[in-house]
Design a protein around this motif. Structure first.
Motif, PDB file in Angstrom:
ATOM      1  N   ARG A  96       0.635  -1.490  -0.021  1.00 43.19           N
ATOM      2  CA  ARG A  96      -0.015   0.165  -0.080  1.00 43.19           C
ATOM      3  C   ARG A  96       0.980   1.024  -0.239  1.00 43.19           C
ATOM      4  O   ARG A  96       1.660   1.248   0.543  1.00 43.19           O
ATOM      5  CB  ARG A  96      -1.138   0.073   1.009  1.00 43.19           C
ATOM      6  CG  ARG A  96      -1.535  -1.075   0.915  1.00 43.19           C
ATOM      7  CD  ARG A  96      -2.716  -0.744   2.730  1.00 43.19           C
ATOM      8  NE  ARG A  96      -2.048  -0.655   3.776  1.00 43.19           N
ATOM      9  CZ  ARG A  96      -1.789  -1.773   4.198  1.00 43.19           C
ATOM     10  NH1 ARG A  96      -3.124  -2.556   4.344  1.00 43.19           N
ATOM     11  NH2 ARG A  96      -1.324  -2.411   5.438  1.00 43.19           N
ATOM     12  N   HIS A  97       0.069   2.406  -1.037  1.00 43.52           N
ATOM     13  CA  HIS A  97       1.218   3.555  -0.311  1.00 43.52           C
ATOM     14  C   HIS A  97       2.594   3.411  -1.214  1.00 43.52           C
ATOM     15  O   HIS A  97       3.424   3.950  -0.835  1.00 43.52           O
ATOM     16  CB  HIS A  97       0.859   4.466   0.597  1.00 43.52           C
ATOM     17  CG  HIS A  97      -0.080   4.522   0.988  1.00 43.52           C
ATOM     18  ND1 HIS A  97      -1.526   5.819   0.616  1.00 43.52           N
ATOM     19  CD2 HIS A  97      -1.435   3.505   2.679  1.00 43.52           C
ATOM     20  CE1 HIS A  97      -2.582   5.374   1.190  1.00 43.52           C
ATOM     21  NE2 HIS A  97      -2.790   4.362   2.037  1.00 43.52           N
ATOM     22  N   GLY A 116      -4.074  -1.703  -2.189  1.00 42.05           N
ATOM     23  CA  GLY A 116      -4.847  -0.421  -2.276  1.00 42.05           C
ATOM     24  C   GLY A 116      -4.155   1.217  -2.311  1.00 42.05           C
ATOM     25  O   GLY A 116      -2.576   1.047  -1.909  1.00 42.05           O
ATOM     26  N   ASN A 117      -4.381   1.858  -3.644  1.00 41.75           N
ATOM     27  CA  ASN A 117      -3.629   3.267  -2.989  1.00 41.75           C
ATOM     28  C   ASN A 117      -2.485   3.428  -3.807  1.00 41.75           C
ATOM     29  O   ASN A 117      -1.151   3.735  -3.386  1.00 41.75           O
ATOM     30  CB  ASN A 117      -2.802   4.155  -2.062  1.00 41.75           C
ATOM     31  CG  ASN A 117      -4.683   4.217  -1.120  1.00 41.75           C
ATOM     32  OD1 ASN A 117      -5.316   5.012  -1.528  1.00 41.75           O
ATOM     33  ND2 ASN A 117      -5.105   3.285   0.203  1.00 41.75           N
ATOM     34  N   THR A 118      -1.805   2.365  -4.492  1.00 43.69           N
ATOM     35  CA  THR A 118      -1.108   2.027  -5.766  1.00 43.69           C
ATOM     36  C   THR A 118      -1.493   2.911  -7.368  1.00 43.69           C
ATOM     37  O   THR A 118      -2.686   2.270  -7.737  1.00 43.69           O
ATOM     38  CB  THR A 118      -0.229   1.035  -5.380  1.00 43.69           C
ATOM     39  OG1 THR A 118      -0.736  -0.424  -6.542  1.00 43.69           O
ATOM     40  CG2 THR A 118       0.098   0.392  -4.242  1.00 43.69           C
ATOM     41  N   SER A 136      -8.516  -1.357  -4.167  1.00 45.95           N
ATOM     42  CA  SER A 136      -9.131  -0.037  -3.415  1.00 45.95           C
ATOM     43  C   SER A 136      -8.196   1.302  -4.302  1.00 45.95           C
ATOM     44  O   SER A 136      -7.689   0.989  -3.394  1.00 45.95           O
ATOM     45  CB  SER A 136      -9.469  -0.128  -2.166  1.00 45.95           C
ATOM     46  OG  SER A 136     -10.351  -1.279  -2.067  1.00 45.95           O
ATOM     47  N   ASN A 137      -8.835   1.863  -4.326  1.00 39.94           N
ATOM     48  CA  ASN A 137      -8.009   3.239  -5.463  1.00 39.94           C
ATOM     49  C   ASN A 137      -7.014   3.409  -5.594  1.00 39.94           C
ATOM     50  O   ASN A 137      -5.738   3.454  -5.532  1.00 39.94           O
ATOM     51  CB  ASN A 137      -8.202   4.068  -3.882  1.00 39.94           C
ATOM     52  CG  ASN A 137      -8.892   4.173  -3.065  1.00 39.94           C
ATOM     53  OD1 ASN A 137      -9.819   4.799  -3.349  1.00 39.94           O
ATOM     54  ND2 ASN A 137      -8.453   3.851  -1.717  1.00 39.94           N
ATOM     55  N   THR A 138      -6.786   2.641  -6.654  1.00 47.65           N
ATOM     56  CA  THR A 138      -6.328   1.920  -7.498  1.00 47.65           C
ATOM     57  C   THR A 138      -6.843   1.923  -8.599  1.00 47.65           C
ATOM     58  O   THR A 138      -8.057   2.452  -8.788  1.00 47.65           O
ATOM     59  CB  THR A 138      -5.577   0.495  -7.945  1.00 47.65           C
ATOM     60  OG1 THR A 138      -6.676  -0.233  -7.778  1.00 47.65           O
ATOM     61  CG2 THR A 138      -4.673   0.045  -6.680  1.00 47.65           C
ATOM     62  N   ASN A 157     -13.574   1.926  -5.430  1.00 45.17           N
ATOM     63  CA  ASN A 157     -12.810   3.208  -6.174  1.00 45.17           C
ATOM     64  C   ASN A 157     -11.512   2.784  -6.862  1.00 45.17           C
ATOM     65  O   ASN A 157     -10.714   3.097  -7.344  1.00 45.17           O
ATOM     66  CB  ASN A 157     -12.396   4.182  -4.905  1.00 45.17           C
ATOM     67  CG  ASN A 157     -12.856   5.163  -4.412  1.00 45.17           C
ATOM     68  OD1 ASN A 157     -14.153   5.104  -4.700  1.00 45.17           O
ATOM     69  ND2 ASN A 157     -12.453   5.722  -4.202  1.00 45.17           N
TER      70      ASN A 157
END
Length: 160
Positions: A96-97, A116-118, A136-138, A157
């Protein structure tokens, strides 16, 4: 770069981490050797390798080549951009991140895979995840046909 007990204390390593280090590497060691020992040891914390990489500002991944990690590998919140081929993680893999955009072929993850978040845009064919897969959030737009996930699949997301 040589890691010593004094260096760890100066950088603010936690007491438990310093004790583990003095028990396992009382004479210190080169950073790649310390990282390998951390991720293959059954009695170290999954986040300690990530902490060490950030504290030393060390972002090379050569030490991961053909490495088999029995437990979890935590690389979240590091600027790591790639992983070597044939990496095997028995537990969970936390990315993540990070700025990672793709995963290597033959990656094996026995636990959860946290992405997530990458900015990851694709997953390798035949990826097998023994736990849950967090995307999530990719910006990922599709999943490979032969994807195997034993746990849950989190796609919040994402454009999927």
């Amino acid at each position: 770069m040589k890691i010593t007990s004094e260096w760890l204390k100066e950088k603010g390593a936690c007491r438990e981490g310093r004790k583990w280090f003095s028990d396992h590497l009382p004479s210190g060691g080169e950073i790649e050797d310390v990282l390998k020992e951390l991720v293959t040891s059954t009695d170290s914390d999954a986040g300690w390798a990530s902490w060490l990489m950030r504290a030393a500002e060390y972002w090379q991944t050569d030490w991961l080549k053909n490495l088999s990690v029995g437990g979890s590998l935590y690389l979240g919140n590091t600027p790591i951009t790639s992983l070597p081929e044939n990496l095997s993680v028995g537990g969970s893999l936390y990315l993540r991140h990070t700025p990672i955009t793709s995963l290597p072929e033959n990656l094996s993850v026995g636990g959860d895979l946290h992405l997530g978040n990458t900015p990851i845009t694709s997953l390798p064919e035949n990826l097998s995840v023994g736990g849950s897969l967090y995307l999530s959030n990719t910006p990922i737009t599709s999943l490979p046909e032969n994807l195997s996930v034993s746990g849950s699949l989190y796609l919040g997301n994402t454009p999927i």
